[in-house]
Design a protein around this motif. Structure first.
Motif, PDB file in Angstrom:
ATOM      1  N   PHE A  25       0.838  -1.190   0.000  1.00 52.28           N
ATOM      2  CA  PHE A  25       0.000   0.000   0.000  1.00 52.28           C
ATOM      3  C   PHE A  25       0.873   1.241   0.000  1.00 52.28           C
ATOM      4  O   PHE A  25       2.070   1.177   0.312  1.00 52.28           O
ATOM      5  N   SER A  26       0.273   2.370  -0.309  1.00 48.33           N
ATOM      6  CA  SER A  26       1.029   3.616  -0.237  1.00 48.33           C
ATOM      7  C   SER A  26       1.222   4.003   1.227  1.00 48.33           C
ATOM      8  O   SER A  26       0.430   3.651   2.100  1.00 48.33           O
ATOM      9  N   SER A  28       1.012   6.914   2.598  1.00 49.67           N
ATOM     10  CA  SER A  28       0.000   7.840   3.112  1.00 49.67           C
ATOM     11  C   SER A  28      -1.271   7.117   3.527  1.00 49.67           C
ATOM     12  O   SER A  28      -1.913   7.494   4.510  1.00 49.67           O
ATOM     13  N   SER A  29      -1.659   6.059   2.823  1.00 51.40           N
ATOM     14  CA  SER A  29      -2.860   5.324   3.217  1.00 51.40           C
ATOM     15  C   SER A  29      -2.635   4.559   4.523  1.00 51.40           C
ATOM     16  O   SER A  29      -3.543   4.461   5.349  1.00 51.40           O
ATOM     17  N   LEU A  32      -2.775   7.225   7.256  1.00 48.75           N
ATOM     18  CA  LEU A  32      -4.162   7.611   7.527  1.00 48.75           C
ATOM     19  C   LEU A  32      -4.906   6.517   8.286  1.00 48.75           C
ATOM     20  O   LEU A  32      -5.722   6.803   9.163  1.00 48.75           O
ATOM     21  N   SER A  33      -4.619   5.276   7.976  1.00 48.95           N
ATOM     22  CA  SER A  33      -5.260   4.165   8.692  1.00 48.95           C
ATOM     23  C   SER A  33      -4.877   4.180  10.166  1.00 48.95           C
ATOM     24  O   SER A  33      -5.713   3.937  11.038  1.00 48.95           O
TER      25      SER A  33
END
Length: 72
Positions: A25-26, A28-29, A32-33
């Motif tokens: 995954f990126s 940033s994701s 954010l998670s």
């Protein structure tokens, strides 16, 4: 913005970056998670984050300390 993000990631142990690369995954994701999960569970992922940061620093120190098997 990229320089600011890189600076924050370096100062915050790089846990989200490593998790993002491993899972695919990126960064940033993943970040954010962690933030959303911290709000929903009243901060318990922060304990997990610091445990992962500690483990990453221990592994990094062990790799830096011994370069080969024969250095025992």
């Amino acid at each position: 913005m990229k320089r600011l993000t890189d600076f924050i990631e370096k100062q915050s142990f790089g846990v989200c970056d490593v998790i993002g690369k491993r899972v695919g995954f990126s960064t940033s994701s993943v970040r954010l998670s962690f933030v959303y999960a911290s709000f929903f569970t009243f901060g318990s992922p922060i304990v997990l984050y610091f445990a992962l940061a500690f483990w990453m620093n221990v592994r990094r120190a062990m790799r830096r300390q011994r370069s080969t098997v024969w250095d025992l």
